[in-house]
Structure formats: C-alpha cells, structure tokens
Design an enzyme around this catalytic site. Structure first.
Site, mmCIF file in Angstrom:
data_model
loop_
_atom_site.group_PDB
_atom_site.id
_atom_site.type_symbol
_atom_site.label_atom_id
_atom_site.label_comp_id
_atom_site.label_asym_id
_atom_site.label_seq_id
_atom_site.Cartn_x
_atom_site.Cartn_y
_atom_site.Cartn_z
ATOM 1 N N GLU A 95 0.833 -1.195 0.000
ATOM 2 C CA GLU A 95 0.000 0.000 0.000
ATOM 3 C C GLU A 95 0.867 1.244 0.000
ATOM 4 O O GLU A 95 1.967 1.252 0.551
ATOM 5 C CB GLU A 95 -0.907 -0.025 1.235
ATOM 6 N N CYS A 108 3.548 8.559 0.798
ATOM 7 C CA CYS A 108 4.065 7.638 1.803
ATOM 8 C C CYS A 108 4.175 6.277 1.120
ATOM 9 O O CYS A 108 3.169 5.719 0.684
ATOM 10 C CB CYS A 108 3.093 7.599 2.978
ATOM 11 N N CYS A 119 6.887 -4.974 15.568
ATOM 12 C CA CYS A 119 6.488 -3.897 16.483
ATOM 13 C C CYS A 119 5.036 -4.196 16.847
ATOM 14 O O CYS A 119 4.197 -4.355 15.956
ATOM 15 C CB CYS A 119 6.574 -2.535 15.804
ATOM 16 N N CYS A 122 1.745 -2.222 15.467
ATOM 17 C CA CYS A 122 1.679 -1.893 14.032
ATOM 18 C C CYS A 122 0.996 -3.011 13.252
ATOM 19 O O CYS A 122 1.327 -4.192 13.423
ATOM 20 C CB CYS A 122 3.090 -1.683 13.494
ATOM 21 N N GLU A 167 10.533 -2.203 6.426
ATOM 22 C CA GLU A 167 11.642 -1.491 7.054
ATOM 23 C C GLU A 167 12.667 -1.146 5.965
ATOM 24 O O GLU A 167 13.372 -2.030 5.474
ATOM 25 C CB GLU A 167 12.263 -2.374 8.158
ATOM 26 N N SER A 198 12.195 6.660 7.163
ATOM 27 C CA SER A 198 11.848 6.366 8.557
ATOM 28 C C SER A 198 12.247 4.936 8.888
ATOM 29 O O SER A 198 11.972 4.012 8.124
ATOM 30 C CB SER A 198 10.336 6.543 8.735
ATOM 31 N N HIS A 223 9.509 6.016 20.132
ATOM 32 C CA HIS A 223 8.398 5.577 20.989
ATOM 33 C C HIS A 223 8.727 5.401 22.471
ATOM 34 O O HIS A 223 7.820 5.413 23.300
ATOM 35 C CB HIS A 223 7.725 4.311 20.454
ATOM 36 N N ASN A 297 -2.980 5.206 16.020
ATOM 37 C CA ASN A 297 -4.079 4.755 15.182
ATOM 38 C C ASN A 297 -4.417 3.333 15.567
ATOM 39 O O ASN A 297 -3.636 2.430 15.306
ATOM 40 C CB ASN A 297 -3.665 4.824 13.708
ATOM 41 N N CYS A 340 -0.630 5.963 9.770
ATOM 42 C CA CYS A 340 0.577 5.236 10.195
ATOM 43 C C CYS A 340 0.206 3.955 10.904
ATOM 44 O O CYS A 340 -0.598 3.962 11.828
ATOM 45 C CB CYS A 340 1.388 6.040 11.206
HETATM 46 N N1 SAH Z 1 9.656 0.522 9.498
HETATM 47 C C1 SAH Z 1 9.746 1.942 9.437
HETATM 48 C C2 SAH Z 1 8.705 2.600 8.534
HETATM 49 C C3 SAH Z 1 7.242 2.173 8.656
HETATM 50 S S1 SAH Z 1 6.219 2.696 9.996
HETATM 51 C C4 SAH Z 1 9.667 2.535 10.817
HETATM 52 O O1 SAH Z 1 9.341 1.816 11.739
HETATM 53 O O2 SAH Z 1 9.978 3.711 10.985
HETATM 54 C C5 SAH Z 1 5.912 4.376 9.952
HETATM 55 C C6 SAH Z 1 5.627 4.960 11.322
HETATM 56 O O3 SAH Z 1 4.324 4.591 11.849
HETATM 57 C C7 SAH Z 1 6.617 4.503 12.371
HETATM 58 O O4 SAH Z 1 7.039 5.593 13.123
HETATM 59 C C8 SAH Z 1 5.788 3.561 13.222
HETATM 60 O O5 SAH Z 1 6.329 3.408 14.501
HETATM 61 C C9 SAH Z 1 4.442 4.238 13.208
HETATM 62 N N2 SAH Z 1 3.319 3.380 13.584
HETATM 63 C C10 SAH Z 1 3.215 2.048 13.447
HETATM 64 N N3 SAH Z 1 2.021 1.624 13.908
HETATM 65 C C11 SAH Z 1 1.359 2.723 14.344
HETATM 66 C C12 SAH Z 1 0.057 2.950 14.894
HETATM 67 N N4 SAH Z 1 -0.788 1.939 15.061
HETATM 68 N N5 SAH Z 1 -0.297 4.212 15.214
HETATM 69 C C13 SAH Z 1 0.557 5.232 14.994
HETATM 70 N N6 SAH Z 1 1.776 5.089 14.451
HETATM 71 C C14 SAH Z 1 2.178 3.848 14.143
#
Ligand code: SAH
Length: 355
Positions: A95, A108, A119, A122, A167, A198, A223, A297, A340
C-alpha cells in the site's frame, strides 16, 4: 530455438544497458533513450518508445519485460488522503498513501511486502515479511502518487516519506537505487531534502548511510527512550538497545551534520508518565533533533490506547522547556485505514497478499 529467460529491464543500470546495446551491435546512445522512456517517462511497454526502431523494440521485447506496478484499488478519505493498493508483478500487494495538506502533497511509500520487525502496535507487523520491493516498484509507487496529485489536486508532489509497509533499512540497496532515480534528472528530479526515510533504527545501517553521504532526511521510530519499555513495544530494541542507537546517531551527525526526527506515540499507561518524557528529552540531547508526537491509530480492540491530552501536553511542556522542538501531528486517512501503522489492517488486504 532456446527459450530466453526475460529479465526485468529496470534492474539494469544505464551502463548495463549500454553494454547490452553494444553487444547487440547497436549504438550506445540507445541506452540513454530507452532509460529515459523507462524512468523519466515511466512507459509501461516497449511499443510506445517512438524514437526506437521497430526492430530494436522487437529485440528488446525478446530479452526483457517491464514489470510495472498496477494500482488495484484506490480509496479516498474524507480528509483528502488517498490510499492505493498496489499490485506487483507476482500479484503481491503493498500500500501507498497520498497525504495532502495546504502546503504539501506527500507520498508515503512501502519498501517491503509485509515486515519482519514485529512492532506490536503496528498492523503491518502482522503480515510476515514476504519479500523486498525492487527499486522500480518503489519508484513506481511515487510516480502513481505524483500522477494522482496532478489529477485530483492539480498540484505537484512535494515530499516523499518511507513510512509505508516494511523497514527501508532492511532493503537498503533497492531503497537507495529508488531514491537515486527519484532525485536524478533522468527520473523525477526531486530534491533529496524532500525525502524522509523512517526506520526503527538499525545502528549498523545508520552508520552505513552516514558513510554513503546520503542527502535525505532521517526519522527514527523511537516511541520510548527507556530500554525496558522500548523492547516491549519493539523487539528490535533487544538486539540494538538505545545506547547503540544513540551512538550510531552521533556518528550520523558527525558525518552528515543533519539533524534527526524522532517519531513518538504516547500510549495510555505505557509511556505517558513524566519519567518517560524526561528520558525522551535526554535522548534528544544526543544530537540536534526534533520530535513528532504522532497520534496512535488503533489497529484492533487491543491493549494499546492513545494517551490523554494532558499527557501529550506534559510531554510538549517538558521537551519545550529544554529547548526541543516538539510537534503534535494529527492523524490522516484513519477512515480508510491509511494512517501510520494501519497499512494492511484489513483482512481483505491480508488475503490479497498471497503468502
Ligand atoms: N519501518 C519503518 C517505517 C514504517 S512505519 C519505521 O518503523 O519507521 C511508519 C511509522 O508509523 C513509524 O514511526 C511507526 O512506529 C508508526 N506506527 C506504526 N504503527 C502505528 C500505529 N498503530 N499508530 C501510529 N503510528 C504507528
């Protein structure tokens, strides 16, 4: 006749293509022409290469294919955000998201199909990592969003963030190749400072980027600046704890003189106390940096809840009192699961991604 195994032509550099044309007894400059069609003009088939003779086009078709992405499903959010489900040549789906604001239009993009990092807040982490995207698949996502920006907003694409699925530092060479094409005049000619990568923060790769002298921006999904909490949220922190991350960031700053952005979600009962806020402020002193506090989110009914407004204000107060810039970011595209961490939230998508 022996069957030729056709190759993805966009895996070849311009120099590779030159060599190919010379081997075929053709002129070297054909490579530049074809390269421009492939990258600058994003052609999807050889027949449209009008300055290339019919016989040369037939020859190209014999050896190569153009693996173009296809936008399979486009969803429009009430806030203007557009989410693309992008089908790859092997029918896998990733996506990408167009995020419009009054000043910017940001793409994005995804760097991997699924993700290996687990994580636990996510949605993408629930899809195991299936494969890396090729440079052309990353590039094509940007082109698709650039076209949508022009069609739906009559405005140019201004920024790119690698914050989609995957990633980026675990698919480093393809991400760098894609960025080279995005910034080169043969490609989209965008300025590197409009691009942000990122990452969860892989120290070895942060140092490599510094050594490679990259010119784009770096964002770290932090975080928590307390190891115990961060490891609970992001298992990668067990392998590369904060001390090591901090050390790699020092190296990054020494070499590039570029500040870093920390992405930070504040969760109720997890990192919403003063101790965590103070630890973050301390971490921010390692090198010049700023903080983006992003809204959580929700990805299910699960254990994570967005912290209270008071907790967010407490963080901002503590950071600002120590001279650190902190911005609270509103979430975009939540209604279509484009925000995100929500990518691949829907079962339909998970099913579409053939394992
Ligand atoms: N793997 C990379 C890029 C993808 S995530 C990274 O971790 O940076 C993009 C961003 O969304 C990251 O900062 C991640 O921590 C955040 N993210 C992931 N799940 C989320 C959620 N449920 N709510 C808000 N931000 C989230």
């Amino acid at each position: 006749m022996e069957e030729i195994q056709k190759r993805d032509i966009r895996k070849l550099s311009q120099a590779d293509l030159e060599e190919f044309f010379l081997e075929q007894g053709e002129k070297k400059f054909r490579a530049k022409q074809v390269y421009e069609w492939l990258w600058n003009k994003s052609l999807k088939n050889f027949d449209e290469m009008t300055n290339i003779s019919l016989s040369t086009r037939e020859m190209l078709k014999k050896y190569f294919i153009i693996n173009h992405i296809q936008v399979d499903l486009m969803q429009h959010s009430q806030d203007g955000t557009i989410k693309n489900a992008v089908k790859l040549f092997d029918d896998k789906i990733v996506e990408s998201v167009l995020i419009p604001t009054s000043k910017r239009i940001t793409a994005c993009v995804s760097s991997q199909v699924g993700c290996s990092l687990d994580c636990n807040f996510c949605a993408t982490a629930r899809l195991k990592r299936m494969r890396n995207l090729n440079a052309d698949e990353i590039y094509d996502q940007v082109v698709a969003i650039k076209d949508e920006a022009e069609t739906y907003f009559k405005r140019p694409l201004t920024n790119i963030v690698f914050m989609g699925m995957g990633e980026p530092l675990l698919n480093y060479s393809n991400v760098i190749d894609a960025i080279d094409k995005i910034t080169s005049s043969d490609g989209l000619g965008m300025a590197p400072r409009r691009i942000t990568l990122s990452t969860v923060g892989i120290p070895k790769m942060i140092k490599k980027m510094a050594d490679d002298g990259v010119k784009f921006n770096l964002a770290i999904s932090l975080h928590s600046a307390i190891n115990e909490t961060r490891s609970r949220l992001m298992p990668i922190n067990d392998k590369s704890p904060l001390e090591e991350l901090g050390e790699s960031l020092r190296y990054w700053y020494e070499k590039t003189k570029r500040k870093v952005t920390y992405e930070y979600v504040i969760w109720d009962g997890i990192n919403d106390d003063e101790q965590h806020a103070r630890a973050l402020a301390k971490f921010c002193k390692i090198i010049p940096s700023k903080v983006n506090i992003i809204q959580y989110n929700p990805i299910d009914e699960g254990e994570f809840r967005q912290a209270s407004k008071a907790a967010v204000e407490m963080y901002v107060r503590i950071l600002e009192s120590q001279g650190i810039i902190a911005k609270v970011r509103k979430s975009r595209g939540q209604d279509i699961d484009a925000a995100c961490g929500q990518l691949a939230n829907k079962n339909e998508v998970a099913e579409l991604v053939k394992i």
